[in-house]
Every structure is written in C-alpha cells, then in structure tokens.
Scaffold this motif. Structure first.
Motif, PDB file in Angstrom:
ATOM      1  N   ILE A  71       0.853  -1.204   0.000  1.00 11.88           N
ATOM      2  CA  ILE A  71       0.000   0.000   0.000  1.00 11.88           C
ATOM      3  C   ILE A  71       0.883   1.247   0.000  1.00 11.88           C
ATOM      4  N   VAL A  72       1.919   1.220   0.858  1.00 12.84           N
ATOM      5  CA  VAL A  72       2.782   2.401   0.979  1.00 12.84           C
ATOM      6  C   VAL A  72       3.547   2.654  -0.323  1.00 12.84           C
ATOM      7  N   ARG A  73       3.884   1.599  -1.039  1.00 12.40           N
ATOM      8  CA  ARG A  73       4.621   1.798  -2.306  1.00 12.40           C
ATOM      9  C   ARG A  73       3.812   2.536  -3.362  1.00 12.40           C
ATOM     10  N   MET A  74       2.493   2.563  -3.211  1.00 13.48           N
ATOM     11  CA  MET A  74       1.671   3.342  -4.164  1.00 13.48           C
ATOM     12  C   MET A  74       1.646   4.825  -3.812  1.00 13.48           C
ATOM     13  N   LEU A  75       2.092   5.171  -2.608  1.00 13.71           N
ATOM     14  CA  LEU A  75       1.937   6.554  -2.118  1.00 13.71           C
ATOM     15  C   LEU A  75       2.604   7.607  -3.011  1.00 13.71           C
ATOM     16  N   PRO A  76       3.897   7.471  -3.356  1.00 15.25           N
ATOM     17  CA  PRO A  76       4.519   8.535  -4.160  1.00 15.25           C
ATOM     18  C   PRO A  76       3.783   8.773  -5.483  1.00 15.25           C
ATOM     19  N   ALA A  77       3.436   7.689  -6.156  1.00 15.98           N
ATOM     20  CA  ALA A  77       2.758   7.830  -7.462  1.00 15.98           C
ATOM     21  C   ALA A  77       1.385   8.467  -7.301  1.00 15.98           C
ATOM     22  N   LEU A  79       0.467  10.492  -4.862  1.00 18.25           N
ATOM     23  CA  LEU A  79       0.652  11.911  -4.512  1.00 18.25           C
ATOM     24  C   LEU A  79       0.953  12.746  -5.744  1.00 18.25           C
ATOM     25  N   ARG A  80       1.713  12.146  -6.677  1.00 13.37           N
ATOM     26  CA  ARG A  80       2.049  12.862  -7.932  1.00 13.37           C
ATOM     27  C   ARG A  80       0.879  12.877  -8.905  1.00 13.37           C
ATOM     28  N   ARG A  81      -0.196  12.174  -8.540  1.00 10.43           N
ATOM     29  CA  ARG A  81      -1.338  12.007  -9.455  1.00 10.43           C
ATOM     30  C   ARG A  81      -0.842  11.360 -10.763  1.00 10.43           C
ATOM     31  N   ALA A  82       0.031  10.386 -10.611  1.00 12.17           N
ATOM     32  CA  ALA A  82       0.639   9.741 -11.786  1.00 12.17           C
ATOM     33  C   ALA A  82      -0.353   8.815 -12.484  1.00 12.17           C
ATOM     34  N   LEU A 109      -6.170   8.807  -0.739  1.00 16.05           N
ATOM     35  CA  LEU A 109      -7.037   9.998  -0.703  1.00 16.05           C
ATOM     36  C   LEU A 109      -7.570  10.460  -2.051  1.00 16.05           C
ATOM     37  N   THR A 110      -7.141   9.862  -3.119  1.00 15.52           N
ATOM     38  CA  THR A 110      -7.587  10.344  -4.426  1.00 15.52           C
ATOM     39  C   THR A 110      -7.929   9.170  -5.362  1.00 15.52           C
ATOM     40  N   THR A 111      -8.287   9.529  -6.578  1.00 16.93           N
ATOM     41  CA  THR A 111      -8.670   8.541  -7.597  1.00 16.93           C
ATOM     42  C   THR A 111      -7.542   7.532  -7.819  1.00 16.93           C
ATOM     43  N   CYS A 112      -7.875   6.246  -7.807  1.00 15.51           N
ATOM     44  CA  CYS A 112      -6.838   5.213  -7.983  1.00 15.51           C
ATOM     45  C   CYS A 112      -6.205   5.337  -9.373  1.00 15.51           C
ATOM     46  N   MET A 113      -4.942   4.964  -9.434  1.00 15.76           N
ATOM     47  CA  MET A 113      -4.184   5.146 -10.684  1.00 15.76           C
ATOM     48  C   MET A 113      -4.883   4.549 -11.918  1.00 15.76           C
TER      49      MET A 113
END
Ligand SMILES: Cc1cc2nc3c(=O)[nH]c(=O)nc-3n(C[C@H](O)[C@H](O)[C@H](O)COP(=O)(O)O)c2cc1C
Length: 228
Positions: A71-77, A79-82, A109-113
């Motif tokens: 779960i934490v590994r998805m955080l940077p991407a 946050l960047r809205r990648a 907190l936002t739309t999944c990638m």
C-alpha cells in the motif's frame, strides 16, 4: 417521432466502467448494471485492467503479500497524481452511449491510478464527448477528493456531469484502517486485528439499495422508461 428515436429514448445505451482490485467496485457495478437493465437500458460493463509493469506483480494477486509495504509503495505515485499502463476494453474506447457511469476506488485519498489513467486516456475523449456521465466512489473513508477528480477529469474529456455517490466502510479512523489492512492481507472479514476488535471492512449491508437508487437516477437522466 420515428421508431428509431422512440427506441433511443426508452432503451438508452449505458456503459458502466470501473476498476476493482478487491471486487467492491465490481459488486456495485453489477447492481447498477442489473437495475439499469430492469429499467430497459442496454447496458455494457467494462473492467479496466491494471497492467503497469511497475505494479502488476503486487496487484495481480489478492490478498496482498506484503500488505503495508504494497500500500505504501503506491503513495509517491498517487501523490504525484501519476498515470500508469492499463488495458481499456474495446467497448470503453468508443462513443455512442447515452450515459456513462464510472466506478472509482480511492487510493491514498484520491482517484486510484487505473481510473485516473483511464480518464486521461486519448480514447476517453471519444467515449465521453458531449455524453452525460455519473460516478460512484468506493473507499474506506475518503471519497470527496476522488469524486471531485473524476468529475473534473471526465468534464475535461467532454463529459457532461450528472451525479455521484459514495460508499464508505464502517468504523472510525483507526478501526476502519485496521480493518482494511487486515482484509487486504487476508481477504477475510476477521473480528480482530493485532488484538483490537475491528468492524466489517468494505461495502456496508445497504450497498445494493443505494446502488439501485443511484442507477434509477442515472436511468431517469438517460431517458429510460419509468420504473414499474
Ligand atoms: C493502495 C490502496 C490505497 C488505499 N488508500 C485509501 C485511502 O487513502 N482512503 C480510503 O478511504 N481508502 C483507501 N483504500 C481503500 C480502498 O478504497 C477500498 O479498499 C476499496 O474497496 C477499493 O475498491 P475495490 O475493492 O473495487 O478495489 C486504499 C486501498 C488500496 C489498495
């Protein structure tokens, strides 16, 4: 009015498109689709596939092998809205629908990638151009920013916003988080995690009724025949 016009007005074509890792979005999509069919709509459902090589290993299997780390590994991407690589079913790459319903999970907190990538894809312009669209968000607690982003991205691709709904899990901040972590690592509804009692994760028992009511709103907007 010609026969063709009558049939378009009473049997609208609707697409329900979603991404689902733990199948909660899929459950809502199924109820929404069934209800729209009961209302006489011609419904197509399409599941977005998350194919990005950087994440595919983690998200190919449920439950997660290393839940917190994964779960934490998805955080940077997030946050960047990648965006990332996805596969969009052919039915969700073209227009011709009277209404589109998008199902989005919240990740960090936002739309999944996968859904962000879908909404930003070139083909989504053809799908949404001048087309009414609605959305539902499935999450643990945080739906607002996700729904707002879906609305904004869809409108940017030419979609005409109709309405949205959200589904959140039981419990307060801490216990709902423990419950989600427990579920993501086991795939089971357990009563305790780390010795702490936890509520049932995921969709609440009223999700089907809420989904049907939302589908009715969409059907009305699409010009379907009135419910019996
Ligand atoms: C990587 C990841 C990050 C998440 N982050 C959040 C979050 O920030 N807020 C929240 O309310 N839910 C969060 N969730 C919970 C999901 O929104 C929830 O599990 C939802 O049911 C996922 O939909 P799905 O079952 O269709 O995949 C997260 C889930 C995952 C897998």
């Amino acid at each position: 009015m010609s026969d063709e016009q009558v049939s378009t007005a009473t049997n609208p074509k609707v697409l329900v498109v979603y991404y689902s890792f733990t199948q909660q979005n899929r459950k809502v999509a199924d109820v929404v689709a069934d209800r729209l069919r009961e209302r006489g709509c011609k419904v197509t459902t399409a599941a977005i596939e998350f194919t990005d090589k950087r994440y595919i290993e983690r998200f190919a299997v449920f439950p997660l092998k290393h839940r917190i780390f994964d779960i934490v590994r998805m955080l940077p991407a997030q946050l960047r809205r990648a965006t990332g690589e996805i596969r969009i079913p052919e039915e969700a790459q073209r227009g011709g629908y009277d209404l589109v319903c998008v199902g989005s999970a919240t990740w960090w907190l936002t739309t999944c990638m996968p859904i962000r990538s879908f909404l930003k894809a070139d083909s989504t312009k053809a799908l949404l151009s001048s087309t009414p669209f609605g959305a539902y968000v499935v999450c643990r607690r945080y739906w607002k920013s996700n729904l707002k982003s879906v609305r904004r991205m869809g409108a940017k691709q030419g979609g005409v916003w109709v309405d949205g709904i959200h589904f959140k899990a039981l419990g307060g901040q801490i216990r709902s988080l423990l419950s989600l972590i427990s579920y993501l690592g086991t795939g089971e509804n357990r009563s305790h995690y780390l010795g702490v009692p936890i509520p049932k994760p995921n969709l609440t028992d009223d999700y089907a009724d809420k989904s049907k009511a939302f589908a009715d709103q969409l059907a009305d907007r699409a010009g379907a025949t009135k419910a019996a």
